[in-house]
Design a protein around this motif. Structure first.
Motif, PDB file in Angstrom:
ATOM      1  N   VAL A 174       0.853  -1.175   0.048  1.00  0.00           N
ATOM      2  CA  VAL A 174       0.209  -0.073   0.106  1.00  0.00           C
ATOM      3  C   VAL A 174       0.868   1.100  -0.023  1.00  0.00           C
ATOM      4  CG1 VAL A 174      -0.248   0.293   2.475  1.00  0.00           C
ATOM      5  CG2 VAL A 174      -1.988   1.059   0.896  1.00  0.00           C
ATOM      6  N   THR A 175       2.059   1.028   0.487  1.00  0.00           N
ATOM      7  CA  THR A 175       2.852   2.336   0.604  1.00  0.00           C
ATOM      8  C   THR A 175       3.491   2.516  -1.054  1.00  0.00           C
ATOM      9  OG1 THR A 175       3.996   1.699   2.630  1.00  0.00           O
ATOM     10  CG2 THR A 175       5.262   3.098   1.446  1.00  0.00           C
ATOM     11  N   ILE A 176       3.688   1.415  -1.630  1.00  0.00           N
ATOM     12  CA  ILE A 176       3.919   1.598  -3.237  1.00  0.00           C
ATOM     13  C   ILE A 176       2.912   2.224  -3.979  1.00  0.00           C
ATOM     14  CG2 ILE A 176       4.533   0.243  -5.335  1.00  0.00           C
ATOM     15  CD1 ILE A 176       5.979  -1.646  -3.569  1.00  0.00           C
ATOM     16  N   VAL A 177       1.676   1.634  -3.634  1.00  0.00           N
ATOM     17  CA  VAL A 177       0.323   2.431  -4.224  1.00  0.00           C
ATOM     18  C   VAL A 177       0.467   3.921  -3.967  1.00  0.00           C
ATOM     19  CG1 VAL A 177      -2.152   2.300  -4.430  1.00  0.00           C
ATOM     20  CG2 VAL A 177      -0.660   0.232  -4.394  1.00  0.00           C
ATOM     21  N   ARG A 178       0.632   4.148  -2.708  1.00  0.00           N
ATOM     22  CA  ARG A 178       0.639   5.406  -2.480  1.00  0.00           C
ATOM     23  C   ARG A 178       1.729   6.479  -3.035  1.00  0.00           C
ATOM     24  NH1 ARG A 178       2.507   7.523   3.505  1.00  0.00           N
ATOM     25  NH2 ARG A 178       4.504   6.903   2.294  1.00  0.00           N
ATOM     26  N   ASP A 179       2.921   6.001  -2.767  1.00  0.00           N
ATOM     27  CA  ASP A 179       4.198   6.834  -3.109  1.00  0.00           C
ATOM     28  C   ASP A 179       4.199   6.738  -4.567  1.00  0.00           C
ATOM     29  OD1 ASP A 179       4.674   7.167  -0.574  1.00  0.00           O
ATOM     30  OD2 ASP A 179       6.400   5.747  -0.361  1.00  0.00           O
ATOM     31  N   THR A 180       3.789   6.054  -5.318  1.00  0.00           N
ATOM     32  CA  THR A 180       4.214   6.116  -7.003  1.00  0.00           C
ATOM     33  C   THR A 180       3.494   7.284  -7.572  1.00  0.00           C
ATOM     34  OG1 THR A 180       4.518   3.813  -7.179  1.00  0.00           O
ATOM     35  CG2 THR A 180       3.941   4.699  -9.371  1.00  0.00           C
ATOM     36  N   PRO A 181       2.125   7.457  -7.470  1.00  0.00           N
ATOM     37  CA  PRO A 181       1.504   8.473  -7.939  1.00  0.00           C
ATOM     38  C   PRO A 181       2.046  10.094  -7.054  1.00  0.00           C
ATOM     39  CG  PRO A 181      -0.271   7.559  -6.742  1.00  0.00           C
ATOM     40  CD  PRO A 181       1.137   6.576  -6.674  1.00  0.00           C
ATOM     41  N   SER A 182       2.232   9.739  -6.011  1.00  0.00           N
ATOM     42  CA  SER A 182       2.592  11.111  -5.016  1.00  0.00           C
ATOM     43  C   SER A 182       3.995  11.497  -5.659  1.00  0.00           C
ATOM     44  CB  SER A 182       2.622  10.316  -3.767  1.00  0.00           C
ATOM     45  OG  SER A 182       3.259  11.621  -2.826  1.00  0.00           O
ATOM     46  N   PHE A 183       4.841  10.792  -5.835  1.00  0.00           N
ATOM     47  CA  PHE A 183       6.537  11.459  -6.207  1.00  0.00           C
ATOM     48  C   PHE A 183       6.223  11.998  -7.605  1.00  0.00           C
ATOM     49  CE2 PHE A 183       7.602   9.265  -2.287  1.00  0.00           C
ATOM     50  CZ  PHE A 183       8.519  10.290  -1.815  1.00  0.00           C
ATOM     51  N   ALA A 184       5.323  10.929  -8.402  1.00  0.00           N
ATOM     52  CA  ALA A 184       5.171  11.751  -9.832  1.00  0.00           C
ATOM     53  C   ALA A 184       4.572  13.326  -9.829  1.00  0.00           C
ATOM     54  CB  ALA A 184       4.156  10.968 -10.718  1.00  0.00           C
ATOM     55  N   PHE A 185       3.552  13.575  -8.910  1.00  0.00           N
ATOM     56  CA  PHE A 185       3.076  14.818  -8.614  1.00  0.00           C
ATOM     57  C   PHE A 185       3.964  15.760  -8.059  1.00  0.00           C
ATOM     58  CE2 PHE A 185      -0.814  12.803 -10.207  1.00  0.00           C
ATOM     59  CZ  PHE A 185      -1.467  13.674 -11.020  1.00  0.00           C
ATOM     60  N   TYR A 186       4.736  15.305  -7.169  1.00  0.00           N
ATOM     61  CA  TYR A 186       5.454  16.035  -6.350  1.00  0.00           C
ATOM     62  C   TYR A 186       6.761  16.747  -7.152  1.00  0.00           C
ATOM     63  CZ  TYR A 186       8.634  16.735  -1.853  1.00  0.00           C
ATOM     64  OH  TYR A 186       9.204  17.235  -1.052  1.00  0.00           O
ATOM     65  N   PHE A 187       7.247  16.077  -7.817  1.00  0.00           N
ATOM     66  CA  PHE A 187       8.467  16.652  -8.636  1.00  0.00           C
ATOM     67  C   PHE A 187       7.793  17.421  -9.913  1.00  0.00           C
ATOM     68  CE2 PHE A 187      10.950  13.438  -6.520  1.00  0.00           C
ATOM     69  CZ  PHE A 187      11.694  14.055  -6.024  1.00  0.00           C
ATOM     70  N   TRP A 188       6.772  16.872 -10.519  1.00  0.00           N
ATOM     71  CA  TRP A 188       6.282  17.737 -11.776  1.00  0.00           C
ATOM     72  C   TRP A 188       5.589  19.037 -11.105  1.00  0.00           C
ATOM     73  CZ3 TRP A 188       1.087  19.439 -12.698  1.00  0.00           C
ATOM     74  CH2 TRP A 188       0.886  19.732 -14.191  1.00  0.00           C
ATOM     75  N   SER A 189       4.853  18.989 -10.149  1.00  0.00           N
ATOM     76  CA  SER A 189       4.340  20.221  -9.660  1.00  0.00           C
ATOM     77  C   SER A 189       5.486  21.172  -9.162  1.00  0.00           C
ATOM     78  CB  SER A 189       3.355  20.172  -8.403  1.00  0.00           C
ATOM     79  OG  SER A 189       3.869  19.356  -7.359  1.00  0.00           O
ATOM     80  N   TYR A 190       6.674  20.619  -8.613  1.00  0.00           N
ATOM     81  CA  TYR A 190       7.678  21.433  -8.174  1.00  0.00           C
ATOM     82  C   TYR A 190       8.342  22.263  -9.463  1.00  0.00           C
ATOM     83  CZ  TYR A 190      11.981  22.959  -5.853  1.00  0.00           C
ATOM     84  OH  TYR A 190      13.214  23.805  -5.404  1.00  0.00           O
ATOM     85  N   GLU A 191       8.601  21.641 -10.242  1.00  0.00           N
ATOM     86  CA  GLU A 191       9.154  21.988 -11.596  1.00  0.00           C
ATOM     87  C   GLU A 191       8.241  22.823 -12.128  1.00  0.00           C
ATOM     88  OE1 GLU A 191      12.433  21.828 -12.294  1.00  0.00           O
ATOM     89  OE2 GLU A 191      12.601  20.443 -10.726  1.00  0.00           O
ATOM     90  N   MET A 192       6.774  22.744 -12.215  1.00  0.00           N
ATOM     91  CA  MET A 192       5.887  23.483 -12.847  1.00  0.00           C
ATOM     92  C   MET A 192       5.810  24.854 -12.295  1.00  0.00           C
ATOM     93  SD  MET A 192       1.816  23.224 -13.188  1.00  0.00           S
ATOM     94  CE  MET A 192       1.648  23.502 -11.092  1.00  0.00           C
ATOM     95  N   VAL A 193       5.911  24.834 -10.894  1.00  0.00           N
ATOM     96  CA  VAL A 193       5.707  26.239 -10.204  1.00  0.00           C
ATOM     97  C   VAL A 193       7.048  27.153 -10.395  1.00  0.00           C
ATOM     98  CG1 VAL A 193       5.682  27.534  -7.913  1.00  0.00           C
ATOM     99  CG2 VAL A 193       4.221  25.486  -8.677  1.00  0.00           C
ATOM    100  N   LYS A 194       8.106  26.316 -10.479  1.00  0.00           N
ATOM    101  CA  LYS A 194       9.553  26.962 -10.833  1.00  0.00           C
ATOM    102  C   LYS A 194       9.596  27.425 -12.192  1.00  0.00           C
ATOM    103  CE  LYS A 194      13.510  24.755  -9.524  1.00  0.00           C
ATOM    104  NZ  LYS A 194      14.260  23.676  -9.222  1.00  0.00           N
ATOM    105  N   LYS A 195       9.165  26.731 -13.078  1.00  0.00           N
ATOM    106  CA  LYS A 195       9.013  27.151 -14.439  1.00  0.00           C
ATOM    107  C   LYS A 195       8.098  28.350 -14.758  1.00  0.00           C
ATOM    108  CE  LYS A 195       9.724  27.209 -18.850  1.00  0.00           C
ATOM    109  NZ  LYS A 195      10.948  27.988 -19.588  1.00  0.00           N
ATOM    110  N   ALA A 196       6.802  28.406 -14.066  1.00  0.00           N
ATOM    111  CA  ALA A 196       5.986  29.617 -14.006  1.00  0.00           C
ATOM    112  C   ALA A 196       6.598  31.009 -13.231  1.00  0.00           C
ATOM    113  CB  ALA A 196       4.999  29.360 -13.462  1.00  0.00           C
ATOM    114  N   LEU A 197       7.400  30.644 -12.347  1.00  0.00           N
ATOM    115  CA  LEU A 197       8.297  31.836 -11.445  1.00  0.00           C
ATOM    116  C   LEU A 197       9.265  32.409 -12.218  1.00  0.00           C
ATOM    117  CD1 LEU A 197       8.092  30.461  -7.834  1.00  0.00           C
ATOM    118  CD2 LEU A 197       6.677  32.261  -8.963  1.00  0.00           C
ATOM    119  N   GLU A 198      10.110  31.422 -12.916  1.00  0.00           N
ATOM    120  CA  GLU A 198      11.204  31.797 -13.771  1.00  0.00           C
ATOM    121  C   GLU A 198      10.714  32.751 -15.008  1.00  0.00           C
ATOM    122  OE1 GLU A 198      13.520  28.521 -15.308  1.00  0.00           O
ATOM    123  OE2 GLU A 198      14.281  28.166 -13.028  1.00  0.00           O
TER     124      GLU A 198
END
Length: 306
Positions: A174-198
């Motif tokens: 259940v940790t795998i099922v939780r973490d797989t989508p979680s970290f995909a959105f984690y790094f994607w959203s981080y870079e998305m906001v960084k790009k928008a601010l840049e």
């Protein structure tokens, strides 16, 4: 120092920052998810502080201090490896948003093997009520009547001695099922906001620049919220399964949650989860970026997208 070890060091510092900022919120989240008597986060907070004192908010903190530093080090190291695997010319050639998402997916699946035992032990300790509660609160009803393993070392030793080393990985799937989508959105959203601010800064200044502290806090905090949105139900099931040995499987824990509260039951603790998510992950990324700027100048502070 190789790039991998630099990522490992940056991830470790980021993980420690996350623990110190976010652990009290996490304790309340876990208690709401595992104790049906609490009506809401304020009820859990009030009861915890009243009966056990403010220090109780840091119960189980040594597991994440020792473990989350390692988990985050593994997260950022694997994320860097997957970025290079997906795009062999990275960082000379920027990633696409899809490649960032793919690297995050792979990172979550792999790091769950480190995350599961760390969170298992943390949750066992967080769900002890009182300084010397019954062992049922520490390691499930099957331990009732025995001496409470109330420290990280004693709990780890007890579980390994009585149930074997693999018992530490309770809740892995259940940790795998939780973490797989979680970290995909984690790094994607981080870079998305960084790009928008840049892009915003480039329009103002006429040239791109490294993000400042406030901008990094905003990007990291937003990533923290986004990473939890697709995985709160999985986290509820994981918390209940890891804290209660009467469940034979995570599927049984899921059925019990639904039987008790319906769909709403899968969102218990959503308030403190999201309240914690912004400051904890803002601290994580800020500490990571500041560390990397010191040990790998020129490689960090900018978005990895075009």
């Amino acid at each position: 120092m190789s790039d991998t070890w630099k990522e490992f060091a940056g991830g470790t510092v980021g993980g420690w920052a996350q623990v110190f900022v976010g652990h009290p919120f996490d304790t309340i989240k876990v208690r709401i998810q595992t104790n049906n008597q609490y009506r809401n986060a304020l009820d859990a907070l009030s009861d915890t502080v009243k009966n056990e004192g403010p220090k109780a908010l840091y119960k189980g903190v040594w597991s994440p201090i020792l473990g989350i530093g390692l988990v985050n080090a593994v997260i950022f190291s694997f994320y860097d490896s997957f970025r290079h695997l997906i795009n062999p010319d990275f960082p000379n050639t920027p990633l696409t948003p899809t490649q960032t998402f793919q690297a995050g997916l792979a990172t979550g699946a792999v790091t769950a093997f480190v995350n599961a035992p760390v969170e298992h032990l943390k949750i066992r300790l967080q769900t002890q009520y009182g300084s010397r509660n019954s062992a049922a609160a520490a390691a499930g009803s099957s331990l009732k009547g025995e001496t409470t393993p109330h420290t990280l070392g004693s709990l780890t030793a007890y579980l390994v001695r009585t149930r074997g080393f693999t018992s530490l990985f309770r809740g892995l799937w259940v940790t795998i099922v939780r973490d797989t989508p979680s970290f995909a959105f984690y790094f994607w959203s981080y870079e998305m906001v960084k790009k928008a601010l840049e892009d915003r800064a480039a329009k103002t200044n006429g040239a791109p620049r490294e993000l400042n502290v406030i901008e990094l806090i905003l990007a990291g905090g937003t990533a923290g919220i986004c990473c939890w949105l697709p995985c709160i139900p999985q986290d509820v099931v994981k918390s209940r399964f890891q804290s209660n040995d009467t469940y034979r499987s995570s599927l049984e824990a899921m059925r019990d949650v639904y039987a008790r509260k319906g769909i709403r039951g899968f969102f218990k603790g959503v308030g403190p989860t999201l309240v914690r998510a912004f400051p904890a992950n803002a601290a994580t990324f800020l500490a990571y970026e500041m560390t990397m700027r010191r040990i790998a100048p020129g490689r960090h502070g900018r978005s990895e997208w075009n």
